[in-house]
Write an enzyme that holds these catalytic residues in place. Structure first.
Site, PDB file in Angstrom:
ATOM      1  N   GLU A  35       0.872  -1.167   0.000  1.00  0.00           N
ATOM      2  CA  GLU A  35       0.000   0.000   0.000  1.00  0.00           C
ATOM      3  C   GLU A  35       0.917   1.228   0.000  1.00  0.00           C
ATOM      4  O   GLU A  35       1.827   1.311   0.827  1.00  0.00           O
ATOM      5  CB  GLU A  35      -0.875   0.035   1.263  1.00  0.00           C
ATOM      6  N   ARG A 266       5.772 -12.886   9.657  1.00  0.00           N
ATOM      7  CA  ARG A 266       6.530 -11.704   9.278  1.00  0.00           C
ATOM      8  C   ARG A 266       7.849 -11.652  10.035  1.00  0.00           C
ATOM      9  O   ARG A 266       8.045 -12.342  11.024  1.00  0.00           O
ATOM     10  CB  ARG A 266       5.697 -10.455   9.551  1.00  0.00           C
ATOM     11  N   LYS A 276       4.658   0.752  10.247  1.00  0.00           N
ATOM     12  CA  LYS A 276       4.761   1.965   9.431  1.00  0.00           C
ATOM     13  C   LYS A 276       4.245   3.174  10.209  1.00  0.00           C
ATOM     14  O   LYS A 276       4.791   4.261  10.117  1.00  0.00           O
ATOM     15  CB  LYS A 276       3.929   1.814   8.153  1.00  0.00           C
TER      16      LYS A 276
END
Length: 667
Positions: A35, A266, A276
């Site tokens: 994104e 992850r 983020k």
RNA sequence: UGGCCUAUGGUGUAACUGGAAACACAUUGGUUUUUGGUACCAAAGAGUCUAGGUUCGAUCCCUAGUGGGCCAACCA
């Protein structure tokens, strides 16, 4: 020659199995779907490495798809940064695509779903809808608009699209099952009204599709065979499949491949954050100089810091792929960059913390340009000349007036080799009024064949170039800064993560360009920062050299105190570790037995045995409990409290494991 | 009072259809060395969360526990 079969990870096993079951190899297709709402970080490189890596091993196309369905957060700046980072890592995408490319197709399919009675317009407040949604343990209930007629739904949806409604007034939902155990299946949202400018579609749309609807169908449109994402999307898979199977009815002839979503754990790196949102906070609050601050775990930060693409790729390879939660030690990353740079970085000499050396028997005005190898690991690297003269700088830490025989460096009365130059002997020192050494007076000999133990780096004072060196430490003091329930990650910020040093470097670096990497001999790897100018050189310290001398220095008393334990018997500390490891899993009676045993064993344990366990990974509560129990025994037997002990206890008290908290409080 | 995922040395990942637990980092010794770096050699460190079961044999299959993670944004 027997070809060694490389161990496959679980995703590769799945692909191999699919291939064996008849999937044609030319149908393989992957994607990386960021994104564009922030910069890529080291965590993303795992996802990048997996999908692009698979593309490389199977020679299959990999699309770079920007998942741009939320115009409120997304910006062109991020698109550009993401592309730059992936290119820099050395990956090639087959197509650059955008979810927004599919807005019309998605809309058409949504209309179909409405016509088939599989989607409806809800007109309640978000609060009302979330109340009806239930919780993970309680089923939801149907809302009042769930059974609107197809005609009404079509009409409303069309008007949503036409911009006739305000944000928040209507949404489109899939009609699945409000009682479903999986909350994602309780009539998930497909479209919301959003009157925002989109970075690509401008003001064409007043409605924007949600992630689940968009992502899966984008995979389908692109005919992705394997859609790989991180573990938190596992519960979404059921919805992914629901959407996919319903849409398949509309497009099966043109789009035969049904993508398969699979999830992996992850990447987490010790002492860093990967969110983020949190990284953005550091940038916005100016705690770092920007997304590319060399302390940031962003790809742009690592790049500016001097990491090579190659080192990051091998790091990701070594980290592996699996489904369990993991915390990778930063030392692995450091190993990868050292390994890479050891072969490629030219060596130079630089002194970061200078002390003056005067060679008393060297002529005053003489200057010699001595030959120095650029890189002994690489014959093609060639040689350069370095100037030598009567007055030099060496590192303060490389000299002691007196020291024991373990100190291989310069001390009064003994000899040391100057790298690429002569052997010198310290004769005397000059001190100022406060007793600080200001000069070391040495004599030199040109007989360089002699064997001497130590070799020092140096620079000639009159030829040295002044340079700014930025030395970095970890940004956070805690192993897992964002995993604490009642402590905000900002509290762990390391106030001393940047140290600016006025250094002296040999003149050959005058020609260095931004980005050039060097090994400052005996110190570490450095690169030329973006801020560097011809008249003011700026270096970043990428990483230090391994240093087995520095490592044993902090606890010199340790070596003396350590009892020469007989190694026949299994040491008590090992037994304690073992008991601790299983502590949290065994039934309560067994815990009591274990505890008694640990207490008994602790009598034979020294503080030096125990101390390393203070660093046990936060998630291993059992080992930390055992350590705590043992620590209590030690304290009782007269062990003095120090900062390490205090920190260990304080951290334990903050833990969410109640047993650990109880043991910590008992101390 | 739910569902899903997960559990292998300090860390990470392996172990092909069940067959003596391997590799890398980290650690500790040693050899070489004009970098206390590199390279090389070696050592130590897990008997695979617990309790059962299936089997000649289980890290692997089954059941039940326990620990950890995830799941209720008009975010992705």
């Amino acid at each position: 020659m027997s070809e060694e079969t490389k161990a496959l990870n679980f995703i590769e096993h799945i692909i191999e199995e699919d291939l064996q079951n008849g999937l044609s190899k030319d149908k393989l297709r992957f994607r990386f779907p960021p994104e564009p709402n922030g910069y890529l970080h080291i965590g993303h490189t795992k996802a990048i490495g997996i999908s692009f890596g698979l593309g490389e091993t199977y020679n299959a196309p990999v699309n770079l798809r920007f998942d741009d369905t939320n115009p409120a957060k997304e910006e062109q700046e991020y698109v550009d940064a993401i592309k730059r980072d992936i290119e820099w890592l050395g990956y090639e995408w087959a197509n650059e695509v955008y979810s927004s490319d599919y807005f019309q197709t998605l809309y058409d399919w949504a209309v179909q779903l409405i016509k088939d009675g599989n989607a409806y317009v809800d007109s309640q407040s978000s609060e009302a809808m979330s109340a009806q949604k239930g919780t993970p343990t309680q089923p939801g209930v149907d809302g009042p608009y769930r059974n609107r007629s197809v005609e009404e739904n079509l009409d409303l949806f069309q008007k949503m699209k036409a911009g006739e409604y305000d944000e928040g007034s209507h949404i489109l939902r899939a009609k699945i099952d409000m009682q479903h155990v999986n909350m994602h299946m309780r009539d998930p949202l497909m479209y919301r009204v959003l009157k925002k400018h989109h970075h690509r579609t401008g003001n064409d749309w007043c409605i924007y599709p949600m992630y689940d609807w968009t992502h899966g169908e984008s995979d389908y449109i692109e005919q992705i065979s394997h859609s790989l994402c991180s573990l938190e999307f596992k519960p979404h898979r059921e919805l992914y499949d629901w959407f996919k199977e319903h849409v398949y009815d509309y497009a099966a002839d043109k789009l035969p491949m049904q993508p398969k979503q699979r999830e992996f754990a992850r990447l987490n790196l010790s002492y860093t954050i990967m969110s983020k949102r949190k990284l953005l906070k550091l940038v916005e609050q100016k705690l770092v100089s920007g997304w590319d601050d060399p302390r940031m775990p962003t790809i742009s930060g690592l790049r500016r810091r001097g990491y090579t693409p190659n080192s990051i790729r091998t790091f990701i390879e070594k980290v592996g792929v699996a489904k369990r939660e993991n915390v990778i030690d930063v030392s692995l990353l450091e190993f990868c960059i050292r390994e890479d740079l050891n072969y490629s970085a030219p060596r130079i000499m630089a002194v970061l913390d200078p002390i003056k050396v005067v060679i008393t028997n060297y002529p005053n005005d003489k200057v010699e340009w001595l030959e120095a190898e650029n890189n002994q690991e690489d014959d093609s690297a060639g040689c350069r000349k370095v100037p030598f003269s009567k007055e030099l700088y060496i590192e303060k830490a490389d000299f002691k007036e007196e020291a024991n025989s373990k100190f291989f460096r310069l001390k009064v009365g003994s000899e040391v080799r100057l790298k690429n130059a002569y052997i010198i002997k310290a004769e005397s020192v000059v001190k100022d009024a406060n007793g600080n050494i200001t000069e070391i007076h040495c004599t030199y000999t040109t007989d360089t064949e002699r064997k001497v133990k130590g070799t020092l780096h140096w620079v000639s004072i009159q030829h040295a170039i002044k340079a700014e060196v930025r030395e970095y430490d970890r940004l956070f003091m805690d192993e897992a800064p964002d995993s604490h329930q009642d402590t905000d990650f900002m509290e762990f910020i390391n106030p001393n993560s940047l140290k600016i040093i006025d250094a002296f470097v040999e003149p050959s670096v005058l020609e260095a360009q931004v980005g050039d990497r060097f090994q400052f001999q005996r110190l570490g790897y450095f690169n030329v920062d973006n801020d560097s100018k011809a008249e003011h050189l700026v270096f970043n310290k990428i990483v230090g050299l391994r240093d087995s001398w520095e490592k044993q220095k902090p606890n010199p008393q340790q070596q003396n105190n350590k009892p020469q334990q007989a190694q026949h018997k299994r040491p008590a500390i090992e037994a304690i570790k073992q008991l601790g490891k299983k502590y949290t899993n065994v039934p309560e009676e067994k815990q009591l037995i274990s505890k008694a045993e640990i207490i008994k064993l602790s009598e034979e344990v020294t503080y030096e045995d125990l101390q390393p366990l203070f660093n046990t990974a936060a998630k291993k509560a059992g080992t930390r409990i055992a350590t705590m129990i043992a620590l209590r025994v030690l304290l009782k037997n007269g062990q003095e409290r120090n900062s390490d002990i205090e920190e260990f206890i304080t951290k334990a008290k903050d833990d969410k494991n109640e047993l650990l908290v109880a043991e910590a409080n008992a101390i």
